[in-house]
Design a protein around this motif. Structure first.
Motif, mmCIF file in Angstrom:
data_model
loop_
_atom_site.group_PDB
_atom_site.id
_atom_site.type_symbol
_atom_site.label_atom_id
_atom_site.label_comp_id
_atom_site.label_asym_id
_atom_site.label_seq_id
_atom_site.Cartn_x
_atom_site.Cartn_y
_atom_site.Cartn_z
ATOM 1 N N GLN A 82 0.828 -1.203 0.000
ATOM 2 C CA GLN A 82 0.000 0.000 0.000
ATOM 3 C C GLN A 82 0.863 1.253 0.000
ATOM 4 O O GLN A 82 0.583 2.209 -0.725
ATOM 5 N N ALA A 83 1.921 1.254 0.786
ATOM 6 C CA ALA A 83 2.818 2.417 0.824
ATOM 7 C C ALA A 83 3.489 2.626 -0.529
ATOM 8 O O ALA A 83 3.606 3.766 -0.999
ATOM 9 N N ALA A 84 3.916 1.549 -1.164
ATOM 10 C CA ALA A 84 4.544 1.665 -2.485
ATOM 11 C C ALA A 84 3.547 2.222 -3.496
ATOM 12 O O ALA A 84 3.867 3.135 -4.264
ATOM 13 N N ALA A 85 2.337 1.678 -3.501
ATOM 14 C CA ALA A 85 1.313 2.149 -4.440
ATOM 15 C C ALA A 85 1.005 3.624 -4.210
ATOM 16 O O ALA A 85 0.924 4.406 -5.163
ATOM 17 N N LEU A 86 0.853 4.008 -2.955
ATOM 18 C CA LEU A 86 0.549 5.407 -2.648
ATOM 19 C C LEU A 86 1.684 6.334 -3.076
ATOM 20 O O LEU A 86 1.440 7.454 -3.522
ATOM 21 N N SER A 87 2.923 5.869 -2.965
ATOM 22 C CA SER A 87 4.050 6.716 -3.353
ATOM 23 C C SER A 87 4.055 6.994 -4.854
ATOM 24 O O SER A 87 4.624 7.981 -5.309
ATOM 25 N N PHE A 88 3.400 6.127 -5.641
ATOM 26 C CA PHE A 88 3.285 6.329 -7.077
ATOM 27 C C PHE A 88 1.951 6.963 -7.461
ATOM 28 O O PHE A 88 1.705 7.241 -8.625
ATOM 29 N N GLY A 89 1.076 7.122 -6.484
ATOM 30 C CA GLY A 89 -0.253 7.633 -6.791
ATOM 31 C C GLY A 89 -1.151 6.574 -7.407
ATOM 32 O O GLY A 89 -2.176 6.877 -7.997
ATOM 33 N N GLY B 154 13.173 7.850 -13.005
ATOM 34 C CA GLY B 154 14.537 8.177 -13.413
ATOM 35 C C GLY B 154 15.599 7.492 -12.583
ATOM 36 O O GLY B 154 15.328 6.905 -11.532
ATOM 37 N N ARG B 155 16.823 7.607 -13.038
ATOM 38 C CA ARG B 155 17.968 7.007 -12.346
ATOM 39 C C ARG B 155 18.127 7.539 -10.923
ATOM 40 O O ARG B 155 18.704 6.883 -10.061
ATOM 41 N N ASP B 156 17.608 8.732 -10.689
ATOM 42 C CA ASP B 156 17.694 9.356 -9.366
ATOM 43 C C ASP B 156 16.492 9.022 -8.488
ATOM 44 O O ASP B 156 16.359 9.526 -7.378
ATOM 45 N N GLY B 157 15.585 8.171 -8.989
ATOM 46 C CA GLY B 157 14.411 7.773 -8.219
ATOM 47 C C GLY B 157 13.232 8.711 -8.358
ATOM 48 O O GLY B 157 12.197 8.501 -7.728
ATOM 49 N N LYS B 158 13.351 9.723 -9.206
ATOM 50 C CA LYS B 158 12.261 10.681 -9.376
ATOM 51 C C LYS B 158 11.367 10.289 -10.549
ATOM 52 O O LYS B 158 11.827 9.773 -11.562
ATOM 53 N N PHE B 159 10.092 10.568 -10.370
ATOM 54 C CA PHE B 159 9.087 10.300 -11.392
ATOM 55 C C PHE B 159 9.411 11.058 -12.680
ATOM 56 O O PHE B 159 9.710 12.243 -12.643
ATOM 57 N N LEU B 160 9.365 10.347 -13.809
ATOM 58 C CA LEU B 160 9.563 10.986 -15.113
ATOM 59 C C LEU B 160 8.271 11.075 -15.908
ATOM 60 O O LEU B 160 7.983 12.102 -16.513
ATOM 61 N N ARG B 161 7.505 9.981 -15.888
ATOM 62 C CA ARG B 161 6.376 9.925 -16.797
ATOM 63 C C ARG B 161 5.461 8.757 -16.437
ATOM 64 O O ARG B 161 5.932 7.740 -15.968
ATOM 65 N N ALA B 162 4.183 8.906 -16.696
ATOM 66 C CA ALA B 162 3.229 7.796 -16.572
ATOM 67 C C ALA B 162 2.689 7.483 -17.946
ATOM 68 O O ALA B 162 2.504 8.379 -18.779
ATOM 69 N N PHE B 163 2.462 6.222 -18.197
ATOM 70 C CA PHE B 163 1.804 5.765 -19.418
ATOM 71 C C PHE B 163 0.437 5.266 -19.009
ATOM 72 O O PHE B 163 0.329 4.330 -18.221
ATOM 73 N N ARG B 164 -0.597 5.883 -19.515
ATOM 74 C CA ARG B 164 -1.950 5.388 -19.260
ATOM 75 C C ARG B 164 -2.176 4.210 -20.177
ATOM 76 O O ARG B 164 -1.887 4.272 -21.364
#
Length: 145
Positions: A82-89, A113-123
């Motif tokens: 649940q925590a992992a899912a919430l961290s991704f929205g 990204g390589r730094d752990g930051k969100f880059l993009r979502a694919f619907r």
């Protein structure tokens, strides 16, 4: 996330008993990986179960191997998932419909990204070609497949 630092991550939340969208999306991921032919250490695809009560590590390993050898299946406690899912929205919940026990979940792929930051979502649904085209933008020119 820390285990894969330095690599792009393609993250998908689903479960092994999903009979429709999960297999479709994982096939698209597999197609993208085949197109890119990225060397290991560059891109790590991850399938994180939203059903940790039933999707054991051995079951996940067998399941993801049906799609691509580089795809890793991850699980943990209900709280960790649940925590992992919430961290991704990402959202998911157990269905409480009579005669059907399953899960409902958001169907998105997340590029990290390589730094752990969100880059993009694919619907989803999306195609392997679309996924590969976008990932190429984040790969070094000599590894862009």
């Amino acid at each position: 996330e820390q285990d894969f630092r330095g690599r792009l991550m393609l993250v998908y939340f689903g479960y092994t008993q999903c009979s429709d969208i999960c297999p479709f999306d994982l096939s698209a991921v597999s197609r993208a990986l085949d197109i890119l032919k990225s060397p290991s250490g560059t891109l790590q695809p991850l399938f994180i179960t939203i059903d940790p009560e039933n999707d054991t590590a051995p079951l996940l390993a067998r399941y993801v191997s049906l799609f691509h050898p580089n795809l890793l299946g991850l699980t943990g406690s209900v709280e960790q998932v649940q925590a992992a899912a919430l961290s991704f929205g990402a959202s998911f919940e157990k269905e409480l419909i009579p005669r059907f026990t399953g899960h409902s979940h958001s169907a998105n792929l997340y590029l990290i990204g390589r730094d752990g930051k969100f880059l993009r979502a694919f619907r989803t649904p999306t195609t392997g070609e679309t996924i590969a085209d976008v990932i190429r933008l984040y790969l070094p020119a000599d590894k862009a497949g």
